[in-house]
Design a protein around this motif. Sequence first.
Motif, PDB file in Angstrom:
ATOM      1  N   GLU A  76     -33.869  99.871   5.493  1.00  0.00           N
ATOM      2  CA  GLU A  76     -35.060  99.080   5.209  1.00  0.00           C
ATOM      3  C   GLU A  76     -34.990  97.684   5.829  1.00  0.00           C
ATOM      4  N   ASN A  77     -33.835  97.310   6.344  1.00  0.00           N
ATOM      5  CA  ASN A  77     -33.644  95.966   6.875  1.00  0.00           C
ATOM      6  C   ASN A  77     -34.559  95.713   8.070  1.00  0.00           C
ATOM      7  N   TRP A 112     -42.275  92.600  10.110  1.00  0.00           N
ATOM      8  CA  TRP A 112     -42.944  93.013   8.887  1.00  0.00           C
ATOM      9  C   TRP A 112     -42.447  94.367   8.401  1.00  0.00           C
ATOM     10  N   ASN A 113     -41.967  95.208   9.318  1.00  0.00           N
ATOM     11  CA  ASN A 113     -41.475  96.530   8.923  1.00  0.00           C
ATOM     12  C   ASN A 113     -40.361  96.964   9.864  1.00  0.00           C
ATOM     13  N   GLN A 114     -39.625  97.993   9.439  1.00  0.00           N
ATOM     14  CA  GLN A 114     -38.467  98.441  10.200  1.00  0.00           C
ATOM     15  C   GLN A 114     -38.863  99.086  11.527  1.00  0.00           C
ATOM     16  N   PRO A 159     -38.941  94.982   3.959  1.00  0.00           N
ATOM     17  CA  PRO A 159     -40.253  94.945   4.611  1.00  0.00           C
ATOM     18  C   PRO A 159     -41.189  93.971   3.912  1.00  0.00           C
ATOM     19  N   GLY A 160     -42.124  93.399   4.681  1.00  0.00           N
ATOM     20  CA  GLY A 160     -43.079  92.467   4.115  1.00  0.00           C
ATOM     21  C   GLY A 160     -44.114  93.163   3.249  1.00  0.00           C
ATOM     22  N   ASN A 200     -29.136  90.543  -0.536  1.00  0.00           N
ATOM     23  CA  ASN A 200     -29.169  91.960  -0.153  1.00  0.00           C
ATOM     24  C   ASN A 200     -29.271  92.893  -1.347  1.00  0.00           C
ATOM     25  N   VAL A 201     -29.557  92.366  -2.511  1.00  0.00           N
ATOM     26  CA  VAL A 201     -29.638  93.201  -3.707  1.00  0.00           C
ATOM     27  C   VAL A 201     -30.849  94.125  -3.601  1.00  0.00           C
TER      28      VAL A 201
END
Length: 215
Positions: free
Chosen positions: A65-66, A115-117, A150-151, A58-59
Amino acid sequence: MASTGAGNPTIPAPSGNDTPGGHEQNPTSGVVNNPTYSVALAPSAANNSNYRGVVHENVGIAEHENTCLWITNLPPNCSAHDILSKIRNVGKVYHLSINPPTGRMNTSAAKLDFWNQYDTDRMLGLVSRGGFRFNGVTPTVRMNRHMEPPGPATDESRVVHISGPSAIVNQQTLDRIFYHNFFWTIDEVIPHFNDGHTAWIEYRFASYHNQASNA
């Protein structure tokens, strides 16, 4: 020749989970017919020896953004196709891994990473509307505390289109090639064209990460 991109049609596909050096072997759907299976508690991925996902520390990842979800109370023999067939058109999936039942839990769990939030939020909306159910049972879906960013910005996806000589571009031969190069879980394999000389086949992997990206 291989290319990645989104696919549309849905056909029956193999079921099961990752097997060493290969894909699901059972050609039938993995959804059980009994809606009364019990609820499984969501274990921490870090403390679960059965966890099959990729753990990040999680750094540098902010909560907003998760893109990663943790799903519990899935049918005990749930397959990648069982999950992915229920979320068509929700969003672009980056990674899916399934944890089968253990000795103390009789249901499956899954890590689902979009791929995205935005697409992650669309999935949560589908769940809240009751659109993600297995035989009348709604799995528990929540943000995974082992966050994923995100990818990468790319047109590639977990779907790979392969075209070329028929002697090579067929599922039996390609499965054998993949078997010796990486682990994978299949959603669907769709043969589009084969005239005996050239062929075109579509592989829908459960993940882009380390699966479609390696094909």
